[in-house]
Every structure is written in C-alpha cells, then in structure tokens.
Design an enzyme around this catalytic site. Structure first.
Site, PDB file in Angstrom:
ATOM      1  N   ILE A  38       4.854  10.194  61.271  1.00 12.97           N
ATOM      2  CA  ILE A  38       3.764  10.157  62.240  1.00 12.97           C
ATOM      3  C   ILE A  38       2.449  10.585  61.595  1.00 12.97           C
ATOM      4  O   ILE A  38       1.397   9.959  61.812  1.00 12.97           O
ATOM      5  CB  ILE A  38       4.107  11.084  63.434  1.00 12.97           C
ATOM      6  CG1 ILE A  38       5.310  10.522  64.220  1.00 12.97           C
ATOM      7  CG2 ILE A  38       2.894  11.268  64.351  1.00 12.97           C
ATOM      8  CD1 ILE A  38       5.928  11.504  65.220  1.00 12.97           C
ATOM      9  N   ASP A  83       1.806  24.476  51.847  1.00 12.33           N
ATOM     10  CA  ASP A  83       2.850  24.803  52.817  1.00 12.33           C
ATOM     11  C   ASP A  83       2.113  25.454  53.984  1.00 12.33           C
ATOM     12  O   ASP A  83       1.620  26.580  53.859  1.00 12.33           O
ATOM     13  CB  ASP A  83       3.865  25.762  52.189  1.00 12.33           C
ATOM     14  CG  ASP A  83       4.931  26.208  53.193  1.00 12.33           C
ATOM     15  OD1 ASP A  83       4.730  26.018  54.411  1.00 12.33           O
ATOM     16  OD2 ASP A  83       5.951  26.760  52.759  1.00 12.33           O
ATOM     17  N   ASN A 110       0.550  18.672  62.675  1.00 13.10           N
ATOM     18  CA  ASN A 110       1.661  17.733  62.809  1.00 13.10           C
ATOM     19  C   ASN A 110       2.918  18.140  62.030  1.00 13.10           C
ATOM     20  O   ASN A 110       4.024  17.755  62.397  1.00 13.10           O
ATOM     21  CB  ASN A 110       1.154  16.350  62.341  1.00 13.10           C
ATOM     22  CG  ASN A 110       2.269  15.350  62.132  1.00 13.10           C
ATOM     23  OD1 ASN A 110       2.785  14.781  63.092  1.00 13.10           O
ATOM     24  ND2 ASN A 110       2.670  15.136  60.876  1.00 13.10           N
ATOM     25  N   TYR A 174      13.701  24.975  66.751  1.00 15.09           N
ATOM     26  CA  TYR A 174      12.619  23.981  66.770  1.00 15.09           C
ATOM     27  C   TYR A 174      12.044  23.863  68.186  1.00 15.09           C
ATOM     28  O   TYR A 174      10.824  23.884  68.390  1.00 15.09           O
ATOM     29  CB  TYR A 174      13.210  22.654  66.289  1.00 15.09           C
ATOM     30  CG  TYR A 174      12.369  21.413  66.467  1.00 15.09           C
ATOM     31  CD1 TYR A 174      11.424  21.049  65.505  1.00 15.09           C
ATOM     32  CD2 TYR A 174      12.566  20.554  67.558  1.00 15.09           C
ATOM     33  CE1 TYR A 174      10.682  19.877  65.650  1.00 15.09           C
ATOM     34  CE2 TYR A 174      11.828  19.392  67.700  1.00 15.09           C
ATOM     35  CZ  TYR A 174      10.890  19.053  66.748  1.00 15.09           C
ATOM     36  OH  TYR A 174      10.167  17.899  66.889  1.00 15.09           O
ATOM     37  N   LYS A 178       8.401  24.710  69.589  1.00 15.53           N
ATOM     38  CA  LYS A 178       7.540  23.673  70.178  1.00 15.53           C
ATOM     39  C   LYS A 178       7.025  24.132  71.553  1.00 15.53           C
ATOM     40  O   LYS A 178       5.888  23.833  71.922  1.00 15.53           O
ATOM     41  CB  LYS A 178       8.298  22.348  70.306  1.00 15.53           C
ATOM     42  CG  LYS A 178       8.558  21.640  68.971  1.00 15.53           C
ATOM     43  CD  LYS A 178       7.283  21.152  68.300  1.00 15.53           C
ATOM     44  CE  LYS A 178       7.547  20.223  67.130  1.00 15.53           C
ATOM     45  NZ  LYS A 178       6.328  19.836  66.402  1.00 15.53           N
ATOM     46  N   ILE A 207      10.853   9.184  67.949  1.00 15.08           N
ATOM     47  CA  ILE A 207       9.943   8.309  67.202  1.00 15.08           C
ATOM     48  C   ILE A 207      10.638   7.920  65.896  1.00 15.08           C
ATOM     49  O   ILE A 207      11.149   8.789  65.178  1.00 15.08           O
ATOM     50  CB  ILE A 207       8.609   9.029  66.870  1.00 15.08           C
ATOM     51  CG1 ILE A 207       7.975   9.658  68.131  1.00 15.08           C
ATOM     52  CG2 ILE A 207       7.644   8.055  66.180  1.00 15.08           C
ATOM     53  CD1 ILE A 207       7.449   8.703  69.173  1.00 15.08           C
TER      54      ILE A 207
HETATM   55  P1  NAP Z   1       8.471  13.634  58.941  1.00 15.77           P
HETATM   56  O1  NAP Z   1       8.625  12.163  58.699  1.00 15.77           O
HETATM   57  O2  NAP Z   1       9.513  14.560  58.396  1.00 15.77           O
HETATM   58  O3  NAP Z   1       7.031  14.083  58.435  1.00 15.77           O
HETATM   59  C1  NAP Z   1       6.644  15.432  58.427  1.00 15.77           C
HETATM   60  C2  NAP Z   1       6.004  15.737  57.099  1.00 15.77           C
HETATM   61  O4  NAP Z   1       5.609  17.132  57.093  1.00 15.77           O
HETATM   62  C3  NAP Z   1       6.980  15.574  55.917  1.00 15.77           C
HETATM   63  O5  NAP Z   1       6.316  15.042  54.782  1.00 15.77           O
HETATM   64  C4  NAP Z   1       7.401  17.025  55.667  1.00 15.77           C
HETATM   65  O6  NAP Z   1       7.952  17.254  54.392  1.00 15.77           O
HETATM   66  C5  NAP Z   1       6.073  17.735  55.874  1.00 15.77           C
HETATM   67  N1  NAP Z   1       6.230  19.164  56.035  1.00 15.77           N
HETATM   68  C6  NAP Z   1       7.293  19.834  56.529  1.00 15.77           C
HETATM   69  N2  NAP Z   1       7.056  21.155  56.476  1.00 15.77           N
HETATM   70  C7  NAP Z   1       5.831  21.327  55.935  1.00 15.77           C
HETATM   71  C8  NAP Z   1       5.058  22.467  55.621  1.00 15.77           C
HETATM   72  N3  NAP Z   1       5.526  23.708  55.834  1.00 15.77           N
HETATM   73  N4  NAP Z   1       3.836  22.295  55.094  1.00 15.77           N
HETATM   74  C9  NAP Z   1       3.348  21.046  54.877  1.00 15.77           C
HETATM   75  N5  NAP Z   1       4.054  19.930  55.117  1.00 15.77           N
HETATM   76  C10 NAP Z   1       5.289  20.068  55.664  1.00 15.77           C
HETATM   77  O7  NAP Z   1       8.412  13.962  60.509  1.00 15.77           O
HETATM   78  P2  NAP Z   1       7.849  13.107  61.753  1.00 15.77           P
HETATM   79  O8  NAP Z   1       9.001  12.540  62.462  1.00 15.77           O
HETATM   80  O9  NAP Z   1       6.737  12.240  61.324  1.00 15.77           O
HETATM   81  O10 NAP Z   1       7.290  14.301  62.675  1.00 15.77           O
HETATM   82  C11 NAP Z   1       5.910  14.602  62.777  1.00 15.77           C
HETATM   83  C12 NAP Z   1       5.691  15.508  63.959  1.00 15.77           C
HETATM   84  O11 NAP Z   1       6.138  14.858  65.156  1.00 15.77           O
HETATM   85  C13 NAP Z   1       6.452  16.823  63.909  1.00 15.77           C
HETATM   86  O12 NAP Z   1       5.667  17.855  64.469  1.00 15.77           O
HETATM   87  C14 NAP Z   1       7.651  16.571  64.772  1.00 15.77           C
HETATM   88  O13 NAP Z   1       8.198  17.758  65.317  1.00 15.77           O
HETATM   89  C15 NAP Z   1       7.012  15.707  65.849  1.00 15.77           C
HETATM   90  N6  NAP Z   1       7.992  14.927  66.587  1.00 15.77           N
HETATM   91  C16 NAP Z   1       8.705  13.947  65.964  1.00 15.77           C
HETATM   92  C17 NAP Z   1       9.632  13.220  66.708  1.00 15.77           C
HETATM   93  C18 NAP Z   1      10.465  12.117  66.102  1.00 15.77           C
HETATM   94  O14 NAP Z   1      11.395  11.642  66.769  1.00 15.77           O
HETATM   95  N7  NAP Z   1      10.190  11.687  64.866  1.00 15.77           N
HETATM   96  C19 NAP Z   1       9.827  13.518  68.077  1.00 15.77           C
HETATM   97  C20 NAP Z   1       9.074  14.534  68.664  1.00 15.77           C
HETATM   98  C21 NAP Z   1       8.158  15.223  67.908  1.00 15.77           C
HETATM   99  P3  NAP Z   1       9.597  17.231  54.255  1.00 15.77           P
HETATM  100  O15 NAP Z   1      10.010  15.822  54.523  1.00 15.77           O
HETATM  101  O16 NAP Z   1       9.851  17.694  52.863  1.00 15.77           O
HETATM  102  O17 NAP Z   1      10.107  18.199  55.301  1.00 15.77           O
END
Ligand code: NAP
Length: 289
Positions: A38, A83, A110, A174, A178, A207
């Site tokens: 995202i 981080d 995010n 988590y 949230k 997502i």
């Molecule tokens: P994603 O593909 O895992 O992307 C998140 C990115 O943030 C990854 O590159 C991750 O690295 C990085 N990250 C993790 N911890 C970090 C830190 N401490 N400092 C800096 N970067 C960090 O996740 P996403 O699905 O796009 O999710 C994005 C947001 O949407 C999150 O807040 C998630 O909770 C929210 N969300 C997602 C969904 C869904 O279904 N996808 C649903 C509801 C909410 P690593 O891969 O190494 O961890």
C-alpha cells in the site's frame, strides 16, 4: 533524488495534472513503509500529483527501488532508510527529509508488521515488537513532523489503521495497536486542530499486498475464500487505500479531521455471509452473491 536502472515500471506514470492541475504540487509527503504494498502505491500516487515524496522503509534497498521507479516515471522522490519504531532513526529521518526536500506537509503513517497470534500463544517480545512498529511509530513520526507543522500552521497526517482496530479479527497485538492508532488519531486531531493540523485514519479491510504472501503460500486461494465476507464481492487493492489517503490529505478534506474512514468493501457494515444464510433459510430469491 534517486534513479536506478532496472527499476520496476511505475503503476502510476507521473506527472499527470489534468484540468484541476496537480493536487499536491511542491508538497513534501512522507510515506512510511513505502517500500512495498500500500505504501508503495501511495508514494506513486502522490508523486503523480506533483508531490516531493519521501519514500521511507527500514529496508534501504526497497526504499531506493521505489524512489527510482517514481523518478523513472517522471516524479520526484527520495529514499530514506529508517526503522520507524525507533526514536533516533525517526528523528534523523525527518531531519534528512527536511534538509533534502523541505518541511513535511503530509505524513502518511503506513508501516506495520503483524507477527503475533492469539493471547495464549504470543510471547511478550513479539507483543512489544508488534505494538512498537504499529503504534509507537505513529507517535514518533507524528511527533517529529508536528513541530514544523505547528510552526507553519498547517499539515495533514493520515494514519493507516485497520478494520482489526475496530473489530476482533485475529492478530491480537496488531489489532490492539491499531485500536491505539485510531485513538491517537483522534487525540492529535483534537489537540492540534487549532494549529491548522488535520489528522485522520483509514481502516482498510483485506488488501492484496505482499504482507499476505505467507498466507498465500500456505493457501493459494485465500483471497477467493475471503471474498464471501465482502458485500462488494472482492478484496481490496492498494489503489483503494491510496484514493482515500489522497482525499484525506487534500484540500478537499479541509473540514474533515479525527475520522476513521473504513475502506473495507462493506466488511464492517454487517455480515454478508450471515445475511446470505438467513436469506437462503427464508427462501429469498436475493440470496445469490
Ligand atoms: P507490506 O506490503 O508489508 O508493506 C509494509 C512495508 O513497511 C514493508 O516494506 C515493511 O518491511 C515495512 N516496514 C515494516 N516495519 C517497518 C519499520 N519498523 N520501519 C520502516 N518500515 C517498516 O504491508 P501492506 O499490506 O502494504 O500494509 C500497509 C499498511 O496497511 C499497514 O499499516 C497495514 O497494517 C495496513 N493494512 C493492510 C491490510 C492488508 O490486507 N494488506 C489490511 C488492513 C490494514 P517488511 O516487509 O520487511 O516488514
């Protein structure tokens, strides 16, 4: 600003403008966790609207890659490794952003992880890590950006929360974190509204992003199985969240603060599956999804 040969093609060629011009021309937009999923798409979308985007991720290579994609597509972006759960790294990152790109106008919190499971199985260290990355990061990044936002009497913060912060859907640490993000959103909105700062949250449902990869590896049809819970008949895509983030960060939302915008295909509006079962029981003809 970086450019790297072999970068992935941009999903959102930039800049584009259009009749209304660029919505975020010259604005400095920080997106955390922008190396994937995202956050990556949000970074592209803001750049396509003229923003100077700080692509922040704890994996520097990933941040570099996304900044390069944006540059290749004609947008403005720079990569920052941090981080975001660690105060010294956040403070250093925001200082670098301000010296390279300018004061932060928009902050998109995010980044997140979700390693823990249920209360009986999660250990203390995993709980603390989940809560730190999900919730402490929002506190630290907001604090670092708020100083100059208050000084300039303006700024928008958009926190990516989750439907998990509203309802019990698993991943307890988590989810609790949230829920904390949602409450912190309201506190910042109320406390700093008079300083010209708006703070809103988005609660996405499922997502399709790399965060699901482990589940997809175990169960390749996981998204198809989840569809039955969604009244709108599909899971979400990163663009669904990016659309909401851009709206909440924009002037079009200038009288909106402290809200939680559910971007969930209707998931929390009621139980689509239960409704279908009840309709089936009643012999209703409207039961087919
Ligand atoms: P994603 O593909 O895992 O992307 C998140 C990115 O943030 C990854 O590159 C991750 O690295 C990085 N990250 C993790 N911890 C970090 C830190 N401490 N400092 C800096 N970067 C960090 O996740 P996403 O699905 O796009 O999710 C994005 C947001 O949407 C999150 O807040 C998630 O909770 C929210 N969300 C997602 C969904 C869904 O279904 N996808 C649903 C509801 C909410 P690593 O891969 O190494 O961890």
């Amino acid at each position: 600003m970086s450019e790297r040969p072999g970068a992935r093609p941009s999903p959102h060629p930039s800049p584009r403008g259009g009749e209304g011009g660029f919505r975020f021309e010259g604005k400095v937009v920080v997106v955390t966790g922008a190396g994937s999923g995202i956050g990556r798409v949000i970074a592209h979308r803001f750049a396509a609207e003229g923003a100077k985007v700080a692509v922040v991720d704890w994996l520097g290579d990933r941040a570099d890659g996304v900044a390069a994609e944006i540059s290749t597509a004609g947008g403005k972006a720079a990569a920052f490794r941090a981080d975001v759960s660690q105060a010294p790294e956040v403070e250093a990152m925001v200082a670098q952003v301000e010296s390279q790109l300018g004061h932060v106008d928009v902050l998109i919190n995010n980044a997140a992880i979700a390693d823990g499971d249920d209360v009986l199985r999660i250990d203390e260290a995993t709980w603390d890590r989940d809560v730190a990355v999900v919730l402490r990061s929002v506190f630290l990044c907001s604090k670092a950006a708020l100083h100059s936002m208050i000084g300039r009497h303006g700024g928008a913060i958009v926190n990516i929360a989750s439907v998990n912060g509203i309802s019990a859907l698993g991943n307890e640490a988590y989810s609790a974190a949230k829920a904390g993000v949602i409450n912190l959103t309201q506190s910042i909105a109320v406390r700093y509204g008079a300083n010209g700062i708006r703070c809103n949250a988005i609660a996405p449902g499922t997502i399709r992003t790399p965060i699901w990869q482990e589940r997809v590896d175990r169960d390749p049809v996981v998204f198809e199985r989840l569809v039955k819970w969604y009244p709108l008949g599909r899971v979400g895509e990163p663009d669904d969240v990016a659309n909401a983030a851009m709206f909440l960060a924009s002037e079009e939302a200038s009288w909106i603060t402290g809200i939680v915008l559910r971007v969930d295909g209707g998931l929390l509006a009621g139980s689509a599956r239960m409704t279908r079962e009840l309709l089936a029981e009643a012999g209703s003809e409207e039961l087919e999804p």
